[in-house]
Design a protein around this motif. Sequence first.
Motif, PDB file in Angstrom:
ATOM      1  N   LEU A 104     -54.445  90.368  67.613  1.00  0.00           N
ATOM      2  CA  LEU A 104     -53.315  90.496  68.606  1.00  0.00           C
ATOM      3  C   LEU A 104     -53.458  91.981  69.257  1.00  0.00           C
ATOM      4  O   LEU A 104     -53.403  93.032  68.710  1.00  0.00           O
ATOM      5  CB  LEU A 104     -52.035  90.568  68.116  1.00  0.00           C
ATOM      6  CG  LEU A 104     -50.851  90.779  68.922  1.00  0.00           C
ATOM      7  CD1 LEU A 104     -50.847  89.602  70.185  1.00  0.00           C
ATOM      8  CD2 LEU A 104     -49.391  90.478  68.231  1.00  0.00           C
ATOM      9  N   SER A 105     -53.980  92.152  70.699  1.00  0.00           N
ATOM     10  CA  SER A 105     -53.990  93.405  71.338  1.00  0.00           C
ATOM     11  C   SER A 105     -52.955  93.055  72.611  1.00  0.00           C
ATOM     12  O   SER A 105     -52.105  92.106  72.750  1.00  0.00           O
ATOM     13  CB  SER A 105     -55.505  93.293  71.876  1.00  0.00           C
ATOM     14  OG  SER A 105     -56.194  93.265  70.894  1.00  0.00           O
ATOM     15  N   GLY A 106     -53.058  94.349  73.341  1.00  0.00           N
ATOM     16  CA  GLY A 106     -51.934  94.484  74.274  1.00  0.00           C
ATOM     17  C   GLY A 106     -51.528  96.023  74.467  1.00  0.00           C
ATOM     18  O   GLY A 106     -51.901  96.686  73.530  1.00  0.00           O
TER      19      GLY A 106
ATOM     20  N   SER B   2     -46.125  96.708  74.930  1.00  0.00           N
ATOM     21  CA  SER B   2     -46.023  95.306  75.413  1.00  0.00           C
ATOM     22  C   SER B   2     -45.338  94.300  74.351  1.00  0.00           C
ATOM     23  O   SER B   2     -45.259  93.175  74.543  1.00  0.00           O
ATOM     24  CB  SER B   2     -47.575  94.911  75.658  1.00  0.00           C
ATOM     25  OG  SER B   2     -48.409  94.830  74.288  1.00  0.00           O
TER      26      SER B   2
ATOM     27  N   LYS C 283     -45.963  94.154  70.587  1.00  0.00           N
ATOM     28  CA  LYS C 283     -46.692  93.728  69.609  1.00  0.00           C
ATOM     29  C   LYS C 283     -46.021  94.117  68.033  1.00  0.00           C
ATOM     30  O   LYS C 283     -45.916  92.879  67.456  1.00  0.00           O
ATOM     31  CB  LYS C 283     -48.373  94.428  69.615  1.00  0.00           C
ATOM     32  CG  LYS C 283     -48.958  94.349  70.940  1.00  0.00           C
ATOM     33  CD  LYS C 283     -50.328  94.974  70.715  1.00  0.00           C
ATOM     34  CE  LYS C 283     -50.073  96.588  70.746  1.00  0.00           C
ATOM     35  NZ  LYS C 283     -49.631  97.212  71.809  1.00  0.00           N
ATOM     36  N   SER C 284     -45.498  95.298  68.213  1.00  0.00           N
ATOM     37  CA  SER C 284     -44.698  95.339  66.772  1.00  0.00           C
ATOM     38  C   SER C 284     -43.712  94.501  66.829  1.00  0.00           C
ATOM     39  O   SER C 284     -43.298  94.321  65.704  1.00  0.00           O
ATOM     40  CB  SER C 284     -44.507  97.005  66.709  1.00  0.00           C
ATOM     41  OG  SER C 284     -45.708  97.636  66.762  1.00  0.00           O
TER      42      SER C 284
ATOM     43  N   ASP D  42     -49.989  95.769  61.243  1.00  0.00           N
ATOM     44  CA  ASP D  42     -49.721  96.598  62.460  1.00  0.00           C
ATOM     45  C   ASP D  42     -50.434  97.829  62.654  1.00  0.00           C
ATOM     46  O   ASP D  42     -50.109  98.650  62.130  1.00  0.00           O
ATOM     47  CB  ASP D  42     -48.325  96.770  62.557  1.00  0.00           C
ATOM     48  CG  ASP D  42     -47.918  97.261  64.016  1.00  0.00           C
ATOM     49  OD1 ASP D  42     -48.545  97.107  64.928  1.00  0.00           O
ATOM     50  OD2 ASP D  42     -46.586  97.017  64.135  1.00  0.00           O
TER      51      ASP D  42
ATOM     52  N   VAL E  19     -52.485  93.513  64.444  1.00  0.00           N
ATOM     53  CA  VAL E  19     -52.435  94.204  65.542  1.00  0.00           C
ATOM     54  C   VAL E  19     -53.367  95.224  65.737  1.00  0.00           C
ATOM     55  O   VAL E  19     -53.531  95.971  64.821  1.00  0.00           O
ATOM     56  CB  VAL E  19     -51.171  94.827  65.878  1.00  0.00           C
ATOM     57  CG1 VAL E  19     -51.007  95.592  66.902  1.00  0.00           C
ATOM     58  CG2 VAL E  19     -50.035  93.759  66.135  1.00  0.00           C
TER      59      VAL E  19
ATOM     60  N   THR F   6     -53.963  88.188  73.406  1.00  0.00           N
ATOM     61  CA  THR F   6     -53.331  89.091  74.024  1.00  0.00           C
ATOM     62  C   THR F   6     -52.012  88.987  74.354  1.00  0.00           C
ATOM     63  O   THR F   6     -51.401  88.073  74.697  1.00  0.00           O
ATOM     64  CB  THR F   6     -54.257  89.731  75.271  1.00  0.00           C
ATOM     65  OG1 THR F   6     -55.637  89.773  74.908  1.00  0.00           O
ATOM     66  CG2 THR F   6     -53.674  90.826  75.931  1.00  0.00           C
ATOM     67  N   LEU F   7     -51.281  90.022  74.138  1.00  0.00           N
ATOM     68  CA  LEU F   7     -49.736  90.012  74.489  1.00  0.00           C
ATOM     69  C   LEU F   7     -49.672  90.861  75.672  1.00  0.00           C
ATOM     70  O   LEU F   7     -49.918  92.033  76.030  1.00  0.00           O
ATOM     71  CB  LEU F   7     -48.849  90.767  73.621  1.00  0.00           C
ATOM     72  CG  LEU F   7     -47.224  90.609  73.710  1.00  0.00           C
ATOM     73  CD1 LEU F   7     -46.938  89.203  73.931  1.00  0.00           C
ATOM     74  CD2 LEU F   7     -46.602  91.090  72.232  1.00  0.00           C
TER      75      LEU F   7
ATOM     76  N   VAL G  29     -48.025  85.455  75.078  1.00  0.00           N
ATOM     77  CA  VAL G  29     -49.408  85.703  74.386  1.00  0.00           C
ATOM     78  C   VAL G  29     -50.359  84.488  75.079  1.00  0.00           C
ATOM     79  O   VAL G  29     -50.021  83.488  75.361  1.00  0.00           O
ATOM     80  CB  VAL G  29     -49.372  85.077  72.906  1.00  0.00           C
ATOM     81  CG1 VAL G  29     -50.552  84.975  72.149  1.00  0.00           C
ATOM     82  CG2 VAL G  29     -48.593  86.540  72.222  1.00  0.00           C
TER      83      VAL G  29
END
Length: 217
Positions: free
Chosen positions: A36-38, A42, A44-45, A163, A195, A210-211, A216
């Motif tokens: 999971l990127s972003g 954005s 993610k956490s 994370d 992440v 991607t977020l 997503v």
Amino acid sequence: MLRVTGLTKSYRSAGEDVAVLRGVDLAVAKGESVALSGESGSGKSTLLHLIAGLDAADSGEIRLADVTVSGLNDAGRAELRRDRLGLVFQQFNLIPSLSVADNLVFQSRIAGRHDAAWHDELVERLGLKSLLKRYPEQLSGGQQQRVAIGRALAPKPLLLLADEPTGNLDEDTADEVLALARDLVARTGCGFLMVTHSARLAATLDRQVTLHAGIVA
Ligand SMILES: Nc1ncnc2c1ncn2[C@@H]1O[C@H](COP(=O)(O)OP(=O)(O)O)[C@@H](O)[C@H]1O
Ligand SMILES: [Mg+2]
């Protein structure tokens, strides 16, 4: 394994509600690893925290195997974290007063899921045999994260959530630690949601998402 549907979360900031997650849909299959990127900020956490039951969503559903995480109370979410989830963070989060050996068994003992053979295999594969008597402050970052991964996987969770687990490591150490994590995840057959900022590391997992703008893709 994991199915997130229509998840929303806002934070109240300076008297205004700021929508961080605006209807997130995400699934991780058994044995699948997903990156999971972003952009920074954005959400993610936030998303990982909601999946881990560390916070509650405003709406939407999170299902882990046969459990609706989003429907549990605090005690139920703590139990789910203990019994079904492995968590790894950028800051390692080892317990400073415990030796490597005691950090490693901490999670599986609490969960009542200690398995001596699996524990020995983790020690072996993670290269921790000569470090068992040390304390976290006596370890390098890469060594600390190997212990944290071992601790998280010791109870054989259904899903490993990480994370930015290599965010504090140099590139070579990051590669090495992630390779170990991938091997162990494959060995247990659990799902893996990580992440990462690194496109290079993301590309080593089964799938990349991607977020962006609260959803997503
Ligand atoms: N507890 C909180 N209270 C208020 N705002 C928060 C809180 N946690 C996160 N945020 C805000 O939510 C957004 C997403 O944060 P985060 O999930 O940490 O993003 P990421 O991990 O992608 O960098 C950010 O704008 C952040 O400032
Ligand atoms: Mg974050």
